[in-house]
Design a protein around this motif. Structure first.
Motif, PDB file in Angstrom:
ATOM      1  N   MET A   1       3.948   0.375   2.420  1.00 26.75           N
ATOM      2  CA  MET A   1       3.715  -0.473   3.575  1.00 26.75           C
ATOM      3  C   MET A   1       3.267  -1.842   3.074  1.00 26.75           C
ATOM      4  SD  MET A   1       1.254   0.098   6.914  1.00 26.75           S
ATOM      5  CE  MET A   1      -0.147   0.570   5.937  1.00 26.75           C
TER       6      MET A   1
ATOM      7  N   VAL B   1       0.870  -1.168   0.000  1.00 30.43           N
ATOM      8  CA  VAL B   1       0.000   0.000   0.000  1.00 30.43           C
ATOM      9  C   VAL B   1       0.909   1.221   0.000  1.00 30.43           C
ATOM     10  CG1 VAL B   1      -1.646   1.320   1.378  1.00 30.43           C
ATOM     11  CG2 VAL B   1      -1.882  -1.142   1.219  1.00 30.43           C
ATOM     12  N   ALA B   2       0.595   2.194  -0.822  1.00 28.41           N
ATOM     13  CA  ALA B   2       1.349   3.443  -0.835  1.00 28.41           C
ATOM     14  C   ALA B   2       0.640   4.458   0.046  1.00 28.41           C
ATOM     15  CB  ALA B   2       1.474   3.982  -2.256  1.00 28.41           C
ATOM     16  N   ILE B   3       1.402   5.103   0.891  1.00 28.13           N
ATOM     17  CA  ILE B   3       0.874   6.152   1.758  1.00 28.13           C
ATOM     18  C   ILE B   3       1.540   7.448   1.317  1.00 28.13           C
ATOM     19  CG2 ILE B   3       0.702   6.986   4.130  1.00 28.13           C
ATOM     20  CD1 ILE B   3       1.010   3.966   4.919  1.00 28.13           C
ATOM     21  N   VAL B   4       0.723   8.425   0.967  1.00 29.89           N
ATOM     22  CA  VAL B   4       1.242   9.676   0.431  1.00 29.89           C
ATOM     23  C   VAL B   4       0.821  10.824   1.339  1.00 29.89           C
ATOM     24  CG1 VAL B   4       1.247  11.230  -1.559  1.00 29.89           C
ATOM     25  CG2 VAL B   4       1.080   8.759  -1.911  1.00 29.89           C
ATOM     26  N   GLU B   5       1.786  11.659   1.709  1.00 29.11           N
ATOM     27  CA  GLU B   5       1.509  12.861   2.493  1.00 29.11           C
ATOM     28  C   GLU B   5       1.670  14.061   1.567  1.00 29.11           C
ATOM     29  OE1 GLU B   5       3.059  15.110   6.536  1.00 29.11           O
ATOM     30  OE2 GLU B   5       4.299  13.555   5.630  1.00 29.11           O
TER      31      GLU B   5
ATOM     32  N   ILE C   1       6.267  10.035   0.766  1.00 26.78           N
ATOM     33  CA  ILE C   1       5.593   8.830   0.295  1.00 26.78           C
ATOM     34  C   ILE C   1       6.274   7.624   0.943  1.00 26.78           C
ATOM     35  CG2 ILE C   1       7.010   8.596  -1.774  1.00 26.78           C
ATOM     36  CD1 ILE C   1       4.426   7.598  -3.209  1.00 26.78           C
TER      37      ILE C   1
END
Length: 146
Positions: free
Chosen positions: A35, A2-6, A32
Motif C-alpha cells: 500500500m 507499507v506491506a500488509i501480510v495476512e 500480501i
C-alpha cells in the motif's frame, strides 16, 4: 510503501537445539499486499494524491482520507475537507488519468457531486493537463476557528 501480510494463525512448537527446548513460532502467509502511503502514513492511490495530501498538511487543513473498505457508496472521494465554513464536509477529487473508461467515470462522479453538493460545493483537480502541478486550484477557504 507499507506491506500488509495476512497469515494463518501462528503455531508454536518446540525444537531441541544444543540440549535446550527452543520455542519456534511459525505462520503460513496466505496473502500480501503493498500500500502506497505518504510520510505521514496516509494511504494514497497515486503520486497526484500524494501532492494534494502534502499540500493539505502544509496548509494545516483538517481532512479525512476515505478508504475503500469504509465506503458504503459507489462514489468515494479522494479526500474530504472538514474545516470549511458553513459546511460539514467538502469532497475532493484528484482526476489523474484520461482513458475513455476513466473519463466516463469522471463524468458520473461530476454529475453526482454537482447534484449532491452543487457545482461550487466540492473541489477537484485535473492532474492530466500540461503543467498540472503549477495549476492546482486553491482549496476552499478554511473556517476561522481552525
Amino acid at each position: 510503501m507499507v506491506a500488509i501480510v495476512e497469515t494463518e494463525p501462528p503455531t508454536l512448537r518446540f525444537e531441541r537445539i544444543n540440549g535446550h527446548n527452543v520455542p519456534i513460532r511459525e505462520a503460513e502467509v496466505i496473502g500480501i499486499a503493498l500500500m502506497r502511503v505518504t510520510p505521514r502514513f496516509i494511504p494514497v492511490d497515486s503520486g497526484y494524491e500524494a501532492i494534494i495530501e502534502a499540500r493539505l498538511c502544509e496548509e494545516e487543513r483538517s481532512f479525512i482520507k476515505p478508504l475503500r473498505f469504509d465506503a458504503e457508496e459507489d462514489t468515494l472521494p479522494d479526500f474530504v475537507l472538514t474545516d470549511v465554513d458553513g459546511k460539514e464536509s467538502v469532497p475532493m477529487e484528484v482526476f489523474g488519468m484520461n482513458t475513455d473508461e476513466y473519463s466516463a467515470r469522471r463524468a458520473v462522479k461530476t454529475e453526482i457531486y454537482n447534484k449532491e453538493f452543487g457545482a461550487d460545493g466540492w473541489w477537484s483537480w485535473d492532474a492530466t493537463v500540461k503543467n498540472a502541478e503549477d495549476n492546482i486550484p486553491p482549496f476552499p477557504a478554511q473556517n476561522s476557528s481552525s
